[in-house]
Design a protein around this motif. Structure first.
Motif, PDB file in Angstrom:
ATOM      1  N   PHE A   6     -92.745  12.116 -17.175  1.00 35.39           N
ATOM      2  CA  PHE A   6     -93.105  10.311 -16.916  1.00 35.39           C
ATOM      3  C   PHE A   6     -92.701   9.943 -15.654  1.00 35.39           C
ATOM      4  CE2 PHE A   6     -91.722   6.259 -17.529  1.00 35.39           C
ATOM      5  CZ  PHE A   6     -92.952   5.656 -17.609  1.00 35.39           C
ATOM      6  N   MET A   7     -91.447  10.301 -15.200  1.00 33.43           N
ATOM      7  CA  MET A   7     -90.806   9.741 -13.939  1.00 33.43           C
ATOM      8  C   MET A   7     -91.687  10.165 -12.833  1.00 33.43           C
ATOM      9  SD  MET A   7     -86.630  10.033 -15.392  1.00 33.43           S
ATOM     10  CE  MET A   7     -86.030   9.366 -14.046  1.00 33.43           C
ATOM     11  N   HIS A   8     -91.920  11.391 -12.545  1.00 33.33           N
ATOM     12  CA  HIS A   8     -92.894  11.995 -11.879  1.00 33.33           C
ATOM     13  C   HIS A   8     -94.296  11.006 -11.584  1.00 33.33           C
ATOM     14  CE1 HIS A   8     -90.784  15.435  -9.924  1.00 33.33           C
ATOM     15  NE2 HIS A   8     -90.473  15.926 -11.027  1.00 33.33           N
ATOM     16  N   LEU A   9     -94.771  10.671 -12.910  1.00 36.00           N
ATOM     17  CA  LEU A   9     -96.002   9.876 -12.825  1.00 36.00           C
ATOM     18  C   LEU A   9     -95.643   8.531 -12.009  1.00 36.00           C
ATOM     19  CD1 LEU A   9     -97.447  10.828 -16.261  1.00 36.00           C
ATOM     20  CD2 LEU A   9     -98.214  11.522 -13.853  1.00 36.00           C
ATOM     21  N   MET A  10     -94.282   8.027 -12.590  1.00 35.35           N
ATOM     22  CA  MET A  10     -94.079   6.520 -11.879  1.00 35.35           C
ATOM     23  C   MET A  10     -93.882   6.639 -10.644  1.00 35.35           C
ATOM     24  SD  MET A  10     -93.591   4.332 -14.474  1.00 35.35           S
ATOM     25  CE  MET A  10     -92.636   3.265 -13.673  1.00 35.35           C
ATOM     26  N   ASN A  11     -93.569   8.011 -10.202  1.00 35.51           N
ATOM     27  CA  ASN A  11     -92.910   8.246  -8.512  1.00 35.51           C
ATOM     28  C   ASN A  11     -94.563   8.010  -7.742  1.00 35.51           C
ATOM     29  OD1 ASN A  11     -90.429   8.138  -8.291  1.00 35.51           O
ATOM     30  ND2 ASN A  11     -90.244  10.505  -7.706  1.00 35.51           N
ATOM     31  N   SER A  12     -95.588   8.730  -8.534  1.00 39.76           N
ATOM     32  CA  SER A  12     -96.787   8.805  -7.920  1.00 39.76           C
ATOM     33  C   SER A  12     -97.158   7.331  -7.715  1.00 39.76           C
ATOM     34  CB  SER A  12     -97.884   9.673  -8.784  1.00 39.76           C
ATOM     35  OG  SER A  12     -97.367  10.940  -8.788  1.00 39.76           O
ATOM     36  N   TRP A  17     -95.820   4.387  -7.338  1.00 47.03           N
ATOM     37  CA  TRP A  17     -95.036   3.496  -6.273  1.00 47.03           C
ATOM     38  C   TRP A  17     -95.386   4.361  -4.839  1.00 47.03           C
ATOM     39  CZ3 TRP A  17     -94.626  -0.812  -7.386  1.00 47.03           C
ATOM     40  CH2 TRP A  17     -93.980  -1.410  -8.639  1.00 47.03           C
ATOM     41  N   ASN A  18     -95.600   5.404  -5.009  1.00 48.65           N
ATOM     42  CA  ASN A  18     -95.771   6.025  -3.503  1.00 48.65           C
ATOM     43  C   ASN A  18     -97.179   5.783  -3.125  1.00 48.65           C
ATOM     44  OD1 ASN A  18     -93.463   7.588  -3.373  1.00 48.65           O
ATOM     45  ND2 ASN A  18     -94.094   9.372  -4.269  1.00 48.65           N
ATOM     46  N   ILE A  19     -98.098   5.289  -4.005  1.00 45.80           N
ATOM     47  CA  ILE A  19     -99.493   4.841  -3.453  1.00 45.80           C
ATOM     48  C   ILE A  19     -99.436   3.324  -3.144  1.00 45.80           C
ATOM     49  CG2 ILE A  19    -101.901   4.543  -4.437  1.00 45.80           C
ATOM     50  CD1 ILE A  19    -101.397   6.987  -6.375  1.00 45.80           C
ATOM     51  N   CYS A  20     -98.852   2.652  -4.126  1.00 46.45           N
ATOM     52  CA  CYS A  20     -98.951   0.838  -3.800  1.00 46.45           C
ATOM     53  C   CYS A  20     -97.627   0.332  -3.647  1.00 46.45           C
ATOM     54  CB  CYS A  20     -99.610   0.520  -5.103  1.00 46.45           C
ATOM     55  SG  CYS A  20     -98.850   0.515  -6.314  1.00 46.45           S
ATOM     56  N   VAL A  74     -93.844  -4.327  -2.195  1.00 46.16           N
ATOM     57  CA  VAL A  74     -92.559  -4.538  -1.380  1.00 46.16           C
ATOM     58  C   VAL A  74     -92.680  -5.462  -0.277  1.00 46.16           C
ATOM     59  CG1 VAL A  74     -91.219  -3.023  -2.571  1.00 46.16           C
ATOM     60  CG2 VAL A  74     -91.843  -2.642  -0.080  1.00 46.16           C
ATOM     61  N   THR A  75     -93.762  -5.467   0.415  1.00 43.47           N
ATOM     62  CA  THR A  75     -94.017  -6.170   1.724  1.00 43.47           C
ATOM     63  C   THR A  75     -95.037  -7.478   1.321  1.00 43.47           C
ATOM     64  OG1 THR A  75     -95.933  -4.815   2.252  1.00 43.47           O
ATOM     65  CG2 THR A  75     -93.811  -4.328   3.134  1.00 43.47           C
ATOM     66  N   SER A  76     -95.368  -7.750   0.096  1.00 44.44           N
ATOM     67  CA  SER A  76     -96.210  -8.733  -0.194  1.00 44.44           C
ATOM     68  C   SER A  76     -95.327 -10.193  -0.334  1.00 44.44           C
ATOM     69  CB  SER A  76     -96.512  -8.934  -1.903  1.00 44.44           C
ATOM     70  OG  SER A  76     -97.424  -7.765  -2.062  1.00 44.44           O
ATOM     71  N   GLY A  98     -85.366   0.256 -12.875  1.00 46.66           N
ATOM     72  CA  GLY A  98     -85.821   1.230 -11.558  1.00 46.66           C
ATOM     73  C   GLY A  98     -86.053   2.688 -11.512  1.00 46.66           C
ATOM     74  N   CYS A  99     -85.870   3.098 -12.744  1.00 49.37           N
ATOM     75  CA  CYS A  99     -86.312   4.470 -13.136  1.00 49.37           C
ATOM     76  C   CYS A  99     -85.882   5.629 -11.939  1.00 49.37           C
ATOM     77  CB  CYS A  99     -87.773   4.531 -13.615  1.00 49.37           C
ATOM     78  SG  CYS A  99     -88.436   5.979 -14.369  1.00 49.37           S
ATOM     79  N   SER A 100     -86.914   5.991 -11.544  1.00 53.46           N
ATOM     80  CA  SER A 100     -86.448   7.274 -10.546  1.00 53.46           C
ATOM     81  C   SER A 100     -86.037   6.667  -9.359  1.00 53.46           C
ATOM     82  CB  SER A 100     -87.900   8.088 -10.449  1.00 53.46           C
ATOM     83  OG  SER A 100     -88.779   7.417  -9.955  1.00 53.46           O
ATOM     84  N   GLY A 101     -86.199   5.485  -8.811  1.00 54.48           N
ATOM     85  CA  GLY A 101     -85.807   5.015  -7.770  1.00 54.48           C
ATOM     86  C   GLY A 101     -87.082   5.103  -6.577  1.00 54.48           C
ATOM     87  N   ALA A 102     -88.251   5.383  -6.772  1.00 53.02           N
ATOM     88  CA  ALA A 102     -89.294   5.403  -6.088  1.00 53.02           C
ATOM     89  C   ALA A 102     -89.800   3.831  -5.399  1.00 53.02           C
ATOM     90  CB  ALA A 102     -90.779   5.843  -6.894  1.00 53.02           C
ATOM     91  N   LEU A 103     -89.610   3.024  -6.246  1.00 57.59           N
ATOM     92  CA  LEU A 103     -89.776   1.468  -5.634  1.00 57.59           C
ATOM     93  C   LEU A 103     -88.523   1.078  -4.898  1.00 57.59           C
ATOM     94  CD1 LEU A 103     -91.247  -1.104  -5.346  1.00 57.59           C
ATOM     95  CD2 LEU A 103     -90.203  -2.049  -7.318  1.00 57.59           C
ATOM     96  N   ALA A 104     -87.250   1.653  -5.057  1.00 60.39           N
ATOM     97  CA  ALA A 104     -86.136   1.557  -4.534  1.00 60.39           C
ATOM     98  C   ALA A 104     -86.384   2.138  -3.057  1.00 60.39           C
ATOM     99  CB  ALA A 104     -84.837   1.896  -4.750  1.00 60.39           C
TER     100      ALA A 104
END
Length: 82
Positions: A4-10, A12-15, A20-22, A36-42
């Motif tokens: 699940f955490m890998h899916l969350m990373n995917s 955030w890696n796309i969008c 974060v720049t909106s 923040g789960c896996s830290g992808a957004l961070a």
């Protein structure tokens, strides 16, 4: 859980950069990511705003798994709080 955490990373890696720049977060040197789960957004935040640090707040088990599988020593500007 790791899958699940890998899916969350995917996602955030796309969008993540677009999210974060909106808004211009340049004035903020410390950013908090609640759940923040896996830290992808961070990671997207630290890439977009090189002067910031990010603290991720999440459940103890999530923090442990994130540290083991997702956030490395290279991500020095990302910290966790259980």
């Amino acid at each position: 859980m790791v899958k699940f955490m890998h899916l969350m990373n995917s996602i955030w890696n796309i969008c993540g950069r677009d999210v974060v720049t909106s808004f211009d977060l340049t004035p903020f040197k410390v950013i908090c990511d609640l759940g923040g789960c896996s830290g992808a957004l961070a990671k997207q935040c630290t890439l977009a705003y090189p002067e910031c640090t990010v603290t991720i707040f999440d459940l103890p088990k999530v923090v442990r798994v994130s540290r083991e599988h997702f956030v490395t020593e290279a991500d020095q500007r990302i910290g966790f709080q259980e």
